[in-house]
Design an enzyme around this catalytic site. Structure first.
Site, PDB file in Angstrom:
ATOM      1  N   HIS A 366       0.818  -1.218   0.000  1.00 24.30           N
ATOM      2  CA  HIS A 366       0.000   0.000   0.000  1.00 24.30           C
ATOM      3  C   HIS A 366       0.847   1.261   0.000  1.00 24.30           C
ATOM      4  O   HIS A 366       0.442   2.287  -0.523  1.00 24.30           O
ATOM      5  CB  HIS A 366      -1.015  -0.039   1.138  1.00 24.30           C
ATOM      6  CG  HIS A 366      -2.141  -0.957   0.799  1.00 24.30           C
ATOM      7  ND1 HIS A 366      -2.192  -2.258   1.235  1.00 24.30           N
ATOM      8  CD2 HIS A 366      -3.202  -0.787  -0.029  1.00 24.30           C
ATOM      9  CE1 HIS A 366      -3.255  -2.835   0.715  1.00 24.30           C
ATOM     10  NE2 HIS A 366      -3.890  -1.971  -0.054  1.00 24.30           N
ATOM     11  N   CYS A 678      -9.262  -2.457 -11.256  1.00 28.13           N
ATOM     12  CA  CYS A 678      -8.820  -1.284 -10.489  1.00 28.13           C
ATOM     13  C   CYS A 678      -7.507  -1.545  -9.738  1.00 28.13           C
ATOM     14  O   CYS A 678      -7.091  -0.732  -8.930  1.00 28.13           O
ATOM     15  CB  CYS A 678      -9.908  -0.830  -9.532  1.00 28.13           C
ATOM     16  SG  CYS A 678     -10.324  -2.063  -8.312  1.00 28.13           S
TER      17      CYS A 678
HETATM   18  C1  PEP Z   1      -6.481  -4.780  -5.332  1.00 24.44           C
HETATM   19  O1  PEP Z   1      -6.297  -5.712  -4.532  1.00 24.44           O
HETATM   20  O2  PEP Z   1      -6.142  -4.824  -6.528  1.00 24.44           O
HETATM   21  C2  PEP Z   1      -7.095  -3.531  -4.872  1.00 24.44           C
HETATM   22  C3  PEP Z   1      -7.435  -2.592  -5.729  1.00 24.44           C
HETATM   23  O3  PEP Z   1      -7.255  -3.370  -3.535  1.00 24.44           O
HETATM   24  P1  PEP Z   1      -6.080  -2.981  -2.513  1.00 24.44           P
HETATM   25  O4  PEP Z   1      -4.852  -2.695  -3.309  1.00 24.44           O
HETATM   26  O5  PEP Z   1      -6.533  -1.825  -1.722  1.00 24.44           O
HETATM   27  O6  PEP Z   1      -5.959  -4.223  -1.702  1.00 24.44           O
END
Ligand code: PEP
Ligand code: MG
Length: 751
Positions: A366, A678
């Site tokens: 993240h 996404c």
């Molecule tokens: C993903 O897992 O691709 C996503 C968009 O969610 P995050 O990165 O917040 O886990």
């Protein structure tokens, strides 16, 4: 042998540098194995030689002098074959290569083992004895175990540049230029700036050696922290005064006594007067006292050692708190740390942060996603970051190659400044695309949306004319607090976003915590968090938290009709049913209370392999699907998205990933529903042609990449993209697929 191995590791952890570590290793090995000498040779990449780095039993003057060319002798043989060699008489071996030291010491029995770190041979450890006898099997096994254990430590030293400086004979005092570290390139772009090092909070063992020049200021900081610490302890004492017997309360009096002017406080002050930072002084004073108690025979007194440490941690927390409020971030801050959190990033005032470097983390951590959203180059998973030496240093971060340069030469610095200017220009060159549609040369339109959240967005997506928000990570409303946000607090945040993008759609994802996203006030302790209590699993178990969030989203959407709600980490169809029931309940209650609302479109995220293979049934239950490729890739390939050790195995173009995505899109279309992606893959230039060929209706990404992706889409025919996809789906590895797509799309550029 286990005790010896543990002791060696402890010594390594406490040694000031790699030279001392290896010196204590050769001593310990010679003691443990029945040998007359033990030598460590490390490989000098530049000169292609094995250099004697530490010895016990041979002539110490040969250290750093004795160099054996690669390809010669038994040392090379062990390194090349990557396996141990245990023989009774080295001198009779056909590949024996006599060097200067062999002339003085007639050794025969020979045991050597390679030091290998992640498939790379870093050097060789050799033990020898005068008797013409081999070493026994246990001794050989001991040496192999030791080498495996030690190789990581050597790799760290090597990565930090310290090792190569020593090999070049440039020990402290002499200027070393262009020290290069290597990590995982996570956010592209290059930048030069000044390092601000972040240390783990309240961890005495993480405090580095730091010297200071402004002694008066350091004393003021220290006195303030001491005062706060005394006040805190006094407060605890008073609070517990009613419930604890007086003898138990004596501990708090003892703590206060230790902190008084004749106790630890004074010892720390004395060290500060010598130019040592308050935190380093505290670390050293606590460590001395701790050791003093730990070696006492009396068990009661031994336990006081833990009290001293806990007092030290408390005082350290006060010092760090004090420092945080007075920390000044330079105009071009490069945040550096073993681990950097979203909160660390948020501490840096707007527009001062230009780069991120971290020991932990990988492409889809993240923290990388956050840096990408801010358009800040980031290199994570850097082995051997010399944190103590980096603070306030000028650093070059190359987010394209993963290199970090310290003490860069003027030449290198200028080259990077020129590259930085060129990159800024290329970004500006794409601005003409802002109001043009994202459509292929033959008119296939793709919706391009942005991902926002994790931190209040610095708002460039609206200026770039994105078609809406494809992912709002609602965690942002929950971070940086000491309790869950109230319904009204959430409503205000959600309203701002919905209003800013209206009438464009905004996909708000319900709270997605667990895994590597934790809330300070809602601890989740699990052995295997990635496979544990995450996303929808948490919120369905806590309908009170889920309902408050849904109500806040719905109330925020009053008078607007652009809210869409998305559910993360769906692995069972029943989770959608349950969530829908709760969403309908909240909607009906608010309608009954007189609010005029439109029922939001509902979406499910496909982040788990199980959801890929149920995509059609899941799609039938909702209005749209969205692929969370960051998680989907980690679960499909069994590769932790945060773990730098396996970062090279995290491949978005892995054929299994492409097939899974293709399957999900086809199944979703059979259900007649809309599908988006996404995860970070949506903005990967090599993946984009494949994604549009699969039939994704929407790609959602951080705004920094929006125009580049638009330019790629506007540069290709759908038929050509489909041809690329067909060929790629029949290839068997990510590297070939990537090379193939790059070659083909480059041909387009030159046409
Ligand atoms: C993903 O897992 O691709 C996503 C968009 O969610 P995050 O990165 O917040 O886990
Ligand atoms: Mg996810």
């Amino acid at each position: 042998m286990l005790t010896t191995l543990r002791r060696i590791q402890q010594d390594a952890d406490n040694s000031p540098d790699i030279f001392h570590v290896l010196q204590s290793v050769v001593k310990a090995v010679r003691n443990e194995i029945n040998a007359n000498c033990c030598n460590i040779f490390l490989f000098d990449d530049e000169k292609q030689e094995y250099v004697l780095f530490a010895t016990d039993g041979s002539n110490p003057a040969a250290v750093n002098q004795l160099r054996i060319p690669h390809g010669k002798g038994l040392i090379s043989l062990i390194a090349e074959r990557a396996e141990p060699l245990n023989i009774d008489d080295a001198t009779t071996h056909p590949q024996f290569f006599a060097h200067a030291m062999d002339a003085d010491e007639p050794y025969h029995g020979f045991l050597g083992a390679p030091l290998i770190h992640r498939k790379q041979t870093l050097g060789v450890i050799v033990t020898q004895k005068t008797a013409a006898l081999p070493f026994d099997a246990e001794e050989e096994a001991f040496l192999i175990t030791l080498c495996a254990q030690l190789a990581g430590t050597i790799a760290q030293a090597r990565a930090s540049g310290h090792f190569s400086a020593l090999l070049r004979g440039q020990v402290s005092g002499k200027k070393v230029e262009n020290i290069t570290l290597k990590g995982i390139p996570c956010v592209s772009g290059v930048v030069t700036g000044q390092a601000t090092v972040i240390y783990p909070q309240a961890d005495l063992s993480a405090v580095p050696d730091q010297i200071i020049t402004d002694i008066e200021n350091e004393l003021v900081i220290f006195e303030h922290a001491l005062h706060t610490c005394r006040k805190e302890i006094d407060k605890f004492r008073q609070r517990l005064g009613q419930s604890l017997p007086p003898q138990e309360l004596a501990l708090f009096d003892a703590y206060l006594g230790m902190l008084d002017d004749n106790g630890l406080g004074n010892e720390i002050r004395n060290l500060i007067h010598l130019g040592i930072s308050a935190q380093t002084a505290l670390r050293d004073v606590i460590s001395t006292h701790e050791q003093h108690f730990a070696i006492m025979d009396d068990v009661y007194l031994q336990e006081r050692s833990a009290d001293i440490r806990s007092l030290g941690q408390r005082l350290l927390a006060c010092l760090q708190e004090q420092e945080l409020t007075t920390r000044i971030y330079p105009a071009n801050t490069i945040l550096v740390g073993d681990e950097i959190s979203a909160t660390d990033l948020a501490e840096v005032p707007n527009d001062r942060l230009v780069g991120v470097v971290s020991g932990k983390g990988s492409i889809n951590s993240h923290i990388a996603i956050l840096a990408r959203a801010l358009g800040i180059p980031a290199v994570l998973g850097v082995e051997g970051l010399p944190l103590a030496e980096l603070d306030k240093q000028e650093v070059i971060v190359d987010g394209n190659t993963g290199h970090i340069y310290i003490a860069a030469s003027t030449q290198l610095r200028q080259a990077y400044l020129a590259q930085q200017a060129q990159e800024q220009q290329s970004k500006a060159d794409l601005l003409y695309l802002r109001d043009l549609p994202a459509e292929t040369l033959d008119g296939h339109r793709i919706s391009l949306r942005v991902n926002i959240g994790l931190m209040i967005n610095r708002g460039s997506s609206l200026r770039l004319n994105a078609e809406g928000v494809g992912l709002f990570r609602s965690e942002v409303a929950f971070f940086g607090r000491d309790r869950f946000p109230t319904e009204e607090e959430q409503r205000v945040i959600y309203r701002q976003i919905l209003a800013a993008y209206s009438p464009r759609p905004v996909v708000m994802r319900t709270l997605d915590i667990g895994g590597d996203k934790t809330l300070a006030y809602f601890g989740i302790k699990e052995d295997n968090p990635a496979l544990g209590w995450r996303g929808i699993r948490v919120t369905l178990d806590h309908p009170e938290v889920f309902l408050v969030q849904i109500r806040a989203m719905l109330r925020a959407s009053e008078g607007l009709s652009n809210l869409q709600i998305m559910l993360p980490m769906i692995s069972m169809a029943s989770e959608i049913d349950e969530a829908k029931r709760l969403i309908s309940r909240a909607y009906n209650e608010l309608q009954e209370a007189g609010l005029t609302l439109s029922f939001p479109a509902l979406g499910a995220m496909i982040e788990v392999p199980a959801a890929v293979y149920q995509a059609r049934q899941l799609a039938e239950k909702v209005d749209f699907l969205s692929i969370g490729s960051n998680d989907l890739i980690q679960y499909l390939l069994a590769v932790d998205r945060n773990n730098a050790y396996v970062a090279h195995l995290y491949q978005s173009l892995h054929p299994a990933v492409l097939r899974a995505l293709h399957h999900a899109v086809q199944e979703c279309k059979k259900a007649g529903k809309w599908i988006s992606i996404c995860g970070e893959m949506a903005s990967n230039p090599t993946a984009v042609p494949l994604l549009i060929a699969m039939g994704f209706d929407c790609l959602s990404m951080h705004s920094a990449n929006l125009l580049q992706v638009k330019s790629l889409i506007r540069d290709i025919h759908m038929d050509e993209a489909k041809e690329l996809l067909n060929i790629a789906l029949n290839m068997d590895n990510a590297a070939d697929i990537s090379r193939f797509i790059m070659e083909r799309t480059m041909q387009n550029d030159t046409k």
